[in-house]
Design a protein around this motif. Sequence first.
Motif, PDB file in Angstrom:
ATOM      1  N   HIS A 167      48.557  40.880  31.831  1.00 22.23           N
ATOM      2  CA  HIS A 167      48.530  39.303  30.883  1.00 22.23           C
ATOM      3  C   HIS A 167      46.272  39.279  31.076  1.00 22.23           C
ATOM      4  O   HIS A 167      46.549  37.599  32.022  1.00 22.23           O
ATOM      5  CB  HIS A 167      49.563  37.926  31.627  1.00 22.23           C
ATOM      6  N   CYS A 182      43.574  34.496  31.800  1.00 19.18           N
ATOM      7  CA  CYS A 182      43.473  33.881  32.557  1.00 19.18           C
ATOM      8  C   CYS A 182      41.454  34.000  32.062  1.00 19.18           C
ATOM      9  O   CYS A 182      40.930  33.089  32.076  1.00 19.18           O
ATOM     10  CB  CYS A 182      43.285  33.676  33.960  1.00 19.18           C
ATOM     11  N   TRP A 212      29.967  46.972  36.249  1.00 18.41           N
ATOM     12  CA  TRP A 212      30.964  47.866  36.988  1.00 18.41           C
ATOM     13  C   TRP A 212      30.766  48.804  36.523  1.00 18.41           C
ATOM     14  O   TRP A 212      31.421  48.974  35.037  1.00 18.41           O
ATOM     15  CB  TRP A 212      31.818  47.454  37.997  1.00 18.41           C
ATOM     16  N   LYS A 253      35.072  44.261  45.661  1.00 13.67           N
ATOM     17  CA  LYS A 253      33.665  43.738  44.606  1.00 13.67           C
ATOM     18  C   LYS A 253      32.192  45.153  45.241  1.00 13.67           C
ATOM     19  O   LYS A 253      31.789  45.042  46.592  1.00 13.67           O
ATOM     20  CB  LYS A 253      32.801  42.730  44.345  1.00 13.67           C
ATOM     21  N   VAL A 307      34.662  39.830  48.126  1.00 16.05           N
ATOM     22  CA  VAL A 307      36.516  40.522  47.856  1.00 16.05           C
ATOM     23  C   VAL A 307      36.707  39.142  46.963  1.00 16.05           C
ATOM     24  O   VAL A 307      35.685  38.242  47.247  1.00 16.05           O
ATOM     25  CB  VAL A 307      36.832  39.814  49.506  1.00 16.05           C
ATOM     26  N   GLY A 353      38.260  36.750  45.203  1.00 18.48           N
ATOM     27  CA  GLY A 353      39.269  35.261  45.519  1.00 18.48           C
ATOM     28  C   GLY A 353      39.910  34.825  44.929  1.00 18.48           C
ATOM     29  O   GLY A 353      40.419  35.318  43.959  1.00 18.48           O
ATOM     30  N   LEU A 369      42.579  33.064  41.980  1.00 16.12           N
ATOM     31  CA  LEU A 369      43.835  33.276  41.383  1.00 16.12           C
ATOM     32  C   LEU A 369      43.759  35.108  41.552  1.00 16.12           C
ATOM     33  O   LEU A 369      44.721  35.574  41.416  1.00 16.12           O
ATOM     34  CB  LEU A 369      44.139  32.918  40.051  1.00 16.12           C
ATOM     35  N   TYR A 378      48.084  44.113  41.742  1.00 21.05           N
ATOM     36  CA  TYR A 378      47.546  44.783  40.591  1.00 21.05           C
ATOM     37  C   TYR A 378      47.408  45.823  41.962  1.00 21.05           C
ATOM     38  O   TYR A 378      47.580  47.283  42.328  1.00 21.05           O
ATOM     39  CB  TYR A 378      46.277  44.364  40.393  1.00 21.05           C
ATOM     40  N   ILE A 395      43.247  51.232  33.182  1.00 19.65           N
ATOM     41  CA  ILE A 395      42.838  49.638  32.672  1.00 19.65           C
ATOM     42  C   ILE A 395      40.822  49.673  32.379  1.00 19.65           C
ATOM     43  O   ILE A 395      40.178  49.303  32.048  1.00 19.65           O
ATOM     44  CB  ILE A 395      43.579  48.711  33.934  1.00 19.65           C
ATOM     45  N   LEU A 438      38.787  49.018  29.574  1.00 20.70           N
ATOM     46  CA  LEU A 438      38.295  47.488  29.990  1.00 20.70           C
ATOM     47  C   LEU A 438      36.232  47.959  29.274  1.00 20.70           C
ATOM     48  O   LEU A 438      35.183  46.816  28.386  1.00 20.70           O
ATOM     49  CB  LEU A 438      37.614  46.808  31.335  1.00 20.70           C
TER      50      LEU A 438
HETATM   51  C1  HEC Z   1      45.700  34.508  37.330  1.00 24.03           C
HETATM   52  C2  HEC Z   1      45.196  34.639  36.789  1.00 24.03           C
HETATM   53  C3  HEC Z   1      44.080  36.211  36.374  1.00 24.03           C
HETATM   54  C4  HEC Z   1      44.831  37.377  35.564  1.00 24.03           C
HETATM   55  C5  HEC Z   1      46.288  37.280  35.471  1.00 24.03           C
HETATM   56  C6  HEC Z   1      43.259  38.324  36.062  1.00 24.03           C
HETATM   57  N1  HEC Z   1      42.291  37.403  36.373  1.00 24.03           N
HETATM   58 FE1  HEC Z   1      40.770  38.920  36.771  1.00 24.03          FE
HETATM   59  N2  HEC Z   1      39.658  37.292  37.618  1.00 24.03           N
HETATM   60  C7  HEC Z   1      40.397  36.304  37.852  1.00 24.03           C
HETATM   61  C8  HEC Z   1      39.816  34.600  38.966  1.00 24.03           C
HETATM   62  C9  HEC Z   1      40.031  33.997  38.988  1.00 24.03           C
HETATM   63  C10 HEC Z   1      38.612  35.998  38.748  1.00 24.03           C
HETATM   64  C11 HEC Z   1      37.609  35.201  39.678  1.00 24.03           C
HETATM   65  C12 HEC Z   1      37.716  35.865  41.691  1.00 24.03           C
HETATM   66  C13 HEC Z   1      36.610  35.387  42.151  1.00 24.03           C
HETATM   67  O1  HEC Z   1      35.953  34.417  42.371  1.00 24.03           O
HETATM   68  O2  HEC Z   1      36.304  36.165  43.029  1.00 24.03           O
HETATM   69  C14 HEC Z   1      38.440  36.796  38.365  1.00 24.03           C
HETATM   70  C15 HEC Z   1      38.055  37.750  38.554  1.00 24.03           C
HETATM   71  C16 HEC Z   1      38.070  39.517  38.077  1.00 24.03           C
HETATM   72  C17 HEC Z   1      37.029  40.181  38.014  1.00 24.03           C
HETATM   73  C18 HEC Z   1      35.579  40.546  38.730  1.00 24.03           C
HETATM   74  C19 HEC Z   1      35.128  39.792  38.195  1.00 24.03           C
HETATM   75  C20 HEC Z   1      33.689  39.943  38.509  1.00 24.03           C
HETATM   76  O3  HEC Z   1      32.463  39.227  37.777  1.00 24.03           O
HETATM   77  O4  HEC Z   1      33.133  39.488  39.577  1.00 24.03           O
HETATM   78  C21 HEC Z   1      37.897  41.475  37.255  1.00 24.03           C
HETATM   79  C22 HEC Z   1      37.090  43.263  37.144  1.00 24.03           C
HETATM   80  C23 HEC Z   1      38.546  41.379  37.002  1.00 24.03           C
HETATM   81  N3  HEC Z   1      38.420  39.788  37.309  1.00 24.03           N
HETATM   82  C24 HEC Z   1      39.908  41.982  35.670  1.00 24.03           C
HETATM   83  C25 HEC Z   1      40.847  41.166  36.097  1.00 24.03           C
HETATM   84  C26 HEC Z   1      41.677  42.415  35.230  1.00 24.03           C
HETATM   85  C27 HEC Z   1      41.975  43.750  34.557  1.00 24.03           C
HETATM   86  C28 HEC Z   1      43.269  41.692  34.789  1.00 24.03           C
HETATM   87  C29 HEC Z   1      44.387  42.243  34.239  1.00 24.03           C
HETATM   88  C30 HEC Z   1      44.963  43.383  34.851  1.00 24.03           C
HETATM   89  C31 HEC Z   1      42.881  40.188  35.581  1.00 24.03           C
HETATM   90  N4  HEC Z   1      41.601  40.498  36.091  1.00 24.03           N
HETATM   91  C32 HEC Z   1      43.854  39.827  35.812  1.00 24.03           C
HETATM   92  C33 HEC Z   1      41.361  35.431  37.494  1.00 24.03           C
HETATM   93  C34 HEC Z   1      42.970  35.969  36.887  1.00 24.03           C
END
Ligand code: HEC
Length: 297
Positions: free
Chosen positions: A190, A194, A235, A249, A254, A256, A258, A270, A281, A285
């Motif tokens: 899902h 987000c 990436w 990353k 790293v 942070g 959620l 994950y 995955i 993407l």
């Molecule tokens: C509950 C909310 C949530 C879900 C569900 C979620 N993400 Fe994220 N994702 C985030 C947030 C918030 C960040 C920023 C994290 C940070 O600041 O370090 C992030 C960051 C990322 C990044 C890094 C991007 C960057 O430019 O730094 C990737 C890649 C990513 N998510 C892939 C995924 C994938 C693939 C899934 C599903 C398998 C997923 N995320 C599900 C909230 C979510």
Amino acid sequence: MASQARCLVLALVVLSPALLSEIATAQPPSAAEIARGKYIFGATGGCGCHTVPKQPVNAGGRKYDGPFGTVYSSNITPDRETGIGGWTDEQIITAIRLGRRSNGERLVPVHPYTVFNGMGAEDLKALVAFLRTLPAVKRANQPKKITVPMFESVFLPAWLAAFAPQETPPTGVPTSGPARGEYLVRAVGHCGECHTPRTMTMATDNSRFLAGNPKGPEDSEVPNITPDKATGLAWSEEEIADYLGTGNKPDGDVAGGLMGEMIEGTLAGYKDLTKADRLAIARYLKTIPAVKNKIGK
Ligand code: HEC
């Protein structure tokens, strides 16, 4: 003879399909099915919304504020009184994928049933089998505080009919290739809940799938992960797969907030996905439309 035949007819009438399937599901799930359930649990990010960090897993009570009011996630431990221990498998699956509780009440779509609807039947059954193996925690659910008048009777059904993107359940669970990546991203993981921006009605704007959300859940800034060169994720597939497995990353930072929670998960996250699934995955993407949408500075 005649009485035997009557008995047989009676038996066939009494053993309705519903009853037969009940008997079929009454067998204890195999260790393999429970392991599959744990894997799927991890692939959702460990159902982390149902766990207040550092508190008992799945016991609920995590607070979510929305434009309609405040909800608290439910206790999904096997406690019979306050959790889902008294529910049948079918009732639990209905709540997960259709957003209806065993008493008919609707769940607010903070629980992402509009996308979990796309989960395969075998995965859901295995997930429920796993949930039932976890320790029961007695903790009463906190009532939601809805501030929009007639939200549940009028607004929510209309909203679901008009705006909520509905995934179609797959006939089987894809096991490899692009279909596997799509399944893990769209349904189980899902990611869009987000990472996809929302419209004025708060439905996910799937014309900008995964293009980032400046004000995502719990006020997080959620990055654009479409392949847009300037504002999206640049990436390599390998780097994306590593990030999902470790939180590291490519620039040394790293994950942070959620995302860190989703990767770490609770009893699984994950990070417990196989390399093949993390790569599926990552490859998926790379295939989604690039959307220009700058998040953050
Ligand atoms: C509950 C909310 C949530 C879900 C569900 C979620 N993400 Fe994220 N994702 C985030 C947030 C918030 C960040 C920023 C994290 C940070 O600041 O370090 C992030 C960051 C990322 C990044 C890094 C991007 C960057 O430019 O730094 C990737 C890649 C990513 N998510 C892939 C995924 C994938 C693939 C899934 C599903 C398998 C997923 N995320 C599900 C909230 C979510």
